[in-house]
Design a protein around this motif. Structure first.
Motif, mmCIF file in Angstrom:
data_model
loop_
_atom_site.group_PDB
_atom_site.id
_atom_site.type_symbol
_atom_site.label_atom_id
_atom_site.label_comp_id
_atom_site.label_asym_id
_atom_site.label_seq_id
_atom_site.Cartn_x
_atom_site.Cartn_y
_atom_site.Cartn_z
ATOM 1 N N LYS A 152 9.839 1.899 -3.710
ATOM 2 C CA LYS A 152 10.916 1.160 -2.803
ATOM 3 C C LYS A 152 11.606 1.806 -1.955
ATOM 4 O O LYS A 152 12.811 1.711 -1.485
ATOM 5 C CB LYS A 152 12.207 0.822 -4.253
ATOM 6 N N LEU A 153 10.943 2.571 -1.091
ATOM 7 C CA LEU A 153 11.538 3.218 0.192
ATOM 8 C C LEU A 153 11.418 2.348 1.477
ATOM 9 O O LEU A 153 10.527 1.432 1.415
ATOM 10 C CB LEU A 153 10.520 4.413 0.441
ATOM 11 N N PRO A 154 12.151 2.519 2.403
ATOM 12 C CA PRO A 154 12.081 1.747 3.504
ATOM 13 C C PRO A 154 10.625 1.505 4.193
ATOM 14 O O PRO A 154 10.072 2.688 4.589
ATOM 15 C CB PRO A 154 13.135 2.396 4.510
ATOM 16 N N PRO A 155 10.135 0.440 4.483
ATOM 17 C CA PRO A 155 8.937 0.366 5.170
ATOM 18 C C PRO A 155 8.775 0.471 6.548
ATOM 19 O O PRO A 155 10.037 0.615 7.365
ATOM 20 C CB PRO A 155 8.439 -1.253 4.726
ATOM 21 N N PHE A 156 7.710 0.747 7.129
ATOM 22 C CA PHE A 156 7.710 0.924 8.638
ATOM 23 C C PHE A 156 7.415 -0.609 9.370
ATOM 24 O O PHE A 156 6.860 -1.573 8.217
ATOM 25 C CB PHE A 156 6.743 1.957 9.244
ATOM 26 N N SER A 157 7.485 -0.898 10.279
ATOM 27 C CA SER A 157 7.224 -2.432 10.942
ATOM 28 C C SER A 157 5.782 -3.123 10.766
ATOM 29 O O SER A 157 4.681 -2.067 10.913
ATOM 30 C CB SER A 157 7.762 -2.243 12.409
ATOM 31 N N MET A 158 5.769 -4.225 10.629
ATOM 32 C CA MET A 158 4.567 -4.723 10.846
ATOM 33 C C MET A 158 3.815 -4.716 12.187
ATOM 34 O O MET A 158 2.464 -4.443 12.111
ATOM 35 C CB MET A 158 4.766 -6.115 10.889
ATOM 36 N N ARG A 159 4.199 -4.313 13.043
ATOM 37 C CA ARG A 159 3.903 -3.883 14.679
ATOM 38 C C ARG A 159 2.963 -2.656 14.495
ATOM 39 O O ARG A 159 1.837 -2.533 14.803
ATOM 40 C CB ARG A 159 4.787 -3.912 15.546
ATOM 41 N N GLU A 160 3.734 -1.746 13.723
ATOM 42 C CA GLU A 160 3.065 -0.202 13.527
ATOM 43 C C GLU A 160 1.902 -0.657 12.472
ATOM 44 O O GLU A 160 0.830 0.052 12.812
ATOM 45 C CB GLU A 160 3.837 0.679 12.896
ATOM 46 N N ALA A 208 6.182 3.829 -0.347
ATOM 47 C CA ALA A 208 6.336 5.132 -0.774
ATOM 48 C C ALA A 208 6.585 6.245 0.206
ATOM 49 O O ALA A 208 6.447 5.939 1.498
ATOM 50 C CB ALA A 208 5.129 5.325 -1.765
ATOM 51 N N SER A 209 6.282 7.400 -0.177
ATOM 52 C CA SER A 209 6.496 8.556 0.665
ATOM 53 C C SER A 209 5.408 8.697 1.784
ATOM 54 O O SER A 209 5.742 9.264 2.915
ATOM 55 C CB SER A 209 6.656 9.779 -0.200
ATOM 56 N N ILE A 210 4.254 8.257 1.507
ATOM 57 C CA ILE A 210 3.253 8.893 2.525
ATOM 58 C C ILE A 210 2.660 7.335 3.211
ATOM 59 O O ILE A 210 2.247 7.417 4.084
ATOM 60 C CB ILE A 210 2.145 9.234 1.505
#
Length: 509
Positions: free
Chosen positions: A100-108, A135-137
């Motif tokens: 449940k960590l913050p995701p990175f963007s769809m663009r990336e 998750a973390s990775i």
């Protein structure tokens, strides 16, 4: 220089915990003595402004860990399965680190798919969702293949994760060297070797081609296991930073209320998790090395589904037999046999007394039997085991580190489902089956057949092999290179500085 950079990194760790308010909470939850709590707070307070702010919307401890980076997050994931060590409230808070960590963007995400697979997302997949887990990775997207229409899960590494992980591991390596210098007695545990082993495991997790290969092997090994499933990887949609696997719908194993609502028995699932792990480790010598709740789901028919195969463990056949005999000895309360196995395997120096070692093992094992798991303090038990191993000169076996760590994690997962689970009773049928099939007369005959086959292959070369081995034994060893006096003085000076730093860091960590 690596030293100053890593001293700064470790100081900032303590400062980040202090700034977020996590230091006080963590110390209280882990029931650290008031005197040590006060010392840690006094040492951490002057550096508070140096800490990383993190996401203020997260709970304090999660805020500090996520701010510090992926290696710290991995550690938090492990501790989330140990409510008996860190406390139930802290374990619940740490559990959100699993997926449940913050995701990175769809663009990336789309840019990485294009770079790795050579085609845009819109060509490869007819559907491609926003991140459903982060998750973390890496993070995971739900998608559908454009060519076959099959529903799949697409895993994508976080941008820059390799560099971030290496920075954390560098600090851990420095901390291990510092511990060995400040506390020479710790060298028997080989902290630096432990970190090196962990680093090799993490390197495999950062290459999704290796994970896809591991998943395929694990799928082949376990496809006939009742009540267990592994999604099949799609190698034609996988690369170094992107991996595609079959999609399986299920309830997260960490959501006990949802499991009960779906008609599943958490007690049965807890026992099955333990037995599956032992079966994979003993039967196959190849096991999932990261079996926390975030990597396990339960399907509608009750199957446990495993995900995330970046960390896989492997142990050879001889070590499996030793491990099984040790487990069986504890189960049968035959502490003399457990002690003998340790000596036979070379885990304990031969100049120690086997009877004394067996007596010490009895003191460790007896409290386990006849008690519910929630009555046992694993923290106290592990502390006593440390004292026993130190007294008998046992060294840390780096090849068994992942097995030992995963056993702790799996037991924690089982306990979250069934607090009264007794791992020894649950393990007994699995261990007995392995011993019956691998340590009995049939196994001995199989070993003899294999030995004869090897001797037949190399029999004509045996005289040359023996002669070469004898020559190596009698050749004089090269003279060691002695450091210059100036280098010795420099080492003493650096050592003094590290000792001072170690005293300061002890209050922070």
């Amino acid at each position: 220089m690596r030293g100053p950079h890593n001293i700064w990194r470790l100081i900032r760790t303590g400062a980040t915990f202090e700034r977020s308010g996590a230091m006080k909470l963590a110390l209280e939850e882990m029931q650290v003595t008031p005197r040590l709590q006060l010392a840690a707070r006094i040492m951490g307070w002057p550096f508070k402004a140096l800490g990383i702010k993190g996401d203020a919307n997260l709970p304090p401890i999660t805020q500090a860990i996520t701010a510090l980076g992926p290696a710290y997050i991995k550690f938090g994931q492990i501790m989330s399965t140990r409510p008996d060590v860190v406390g139930a409230e802290l374990a619940d808070e740490l559990r959100m680190l699993q997926d449940k960590l913050p995701p990175f963007s769809m663009r990336e995400a789309k840019a990485q798919v294009l770079a790795e697979l050579g085609s845009p997302v819109e060509v490869l997949f007819s559907e491609f969702s926003e991140p459903i887990a982060a998750a973390s990775i890496a993070q995971v997207h739900r998608a559908r293949r454009a060519d076959t229409g099959e529903e799949v899960a697409v895993k994508i590494l976080r941008p820059g994760i390799e560099r971030a992980f290496r920075k954390d591991l560098d600090a851990f390596d420095f901390a291990a060297a510092l511990i060995e210098f400040v506390a020479p007695a710790s060298r028997r545990l080989r902290p630096s070797d432990v970190i090196a082993h962990f680093e090799s495991v993490v390197e495999g997790e950062l290459d999704l081609r290796l994970e896809a290969s591991a998943a395929l092997e694990f799928f082949a090994n376990t496809q006939h296991d009742k009540g267990f499933a592994v999604p099949r990887p799609h190698l034609d949609r996988s690369a170094r930073r992107v991996m595609t696997m079959g999609w399986v719908e299920g309830v997260p194993l960490g959501d006990v209320a949802a499991l009960r609502a779906a008609g599943h028995d958490p007690m049965v699932l807890g026992e099955r998790v333990l037995q599956l792990f032992l079966s994979h480790a003993l039967r196959d010598g190849y096991f999932h090395g990261d079996m926390h709740q975030g990597n396990l789901k339960v399907t509608a028919n009750g199957d446990i589904v495993a995900y995330d195969f970046g960390i896989m463990g492997q142990i050879d056949e001889y070590t499996r037999r030793v491990y099984a005999e040790i487990l069986m000895g504890f189960i049968q309360k035959d502490y003399r046999r457990v002690a003998e196995v340790h000596f036979e395997a070379g885990y304990v120096p031969r100049d120690r007394n086997v009877v004394d070692f067996a007596r010490a093992l009895r003191a460790v094992g007896e409290p386990i039997f006849g008690m519910d798991a929630e009555q046992i303090s694993m923290a106290r038990l592990l502390a006593y085991l440390f004292e026993v191993t130190e007294r008998f000169g046992m060294q840390t076996r780096t090849e068994l580190l992942l097995l030992q760590r995963t056993m702790v994690v799996v037991e924690g997962v089982a306990r979250s489902l069934n607090p009264s689970v007794n791992m020894w009773h649950v393990a007994q049928p699995v261990v007995e089956t392995y011993i019956r099939e691998n340590l009995g007369p049939r196994a001995a005959l199989r070993d003899l057949t294999r030995t004869a086959r090897v001797l037949g292959r190399f029999g004509t070369r045996m005289p040359e092999i023996v002669e070469a081995a004898l020559l190596r034994q009698i050749e004089p060893a090269p003279e060691p290179i002695r450091p210059s006096r100036w280098r010795e003085l420099a080492l003493v000076a650096v050592g003094g500085a590290l000792v001072a730093a170690g005293v300061a860091l002890a209050g922070l960590l």
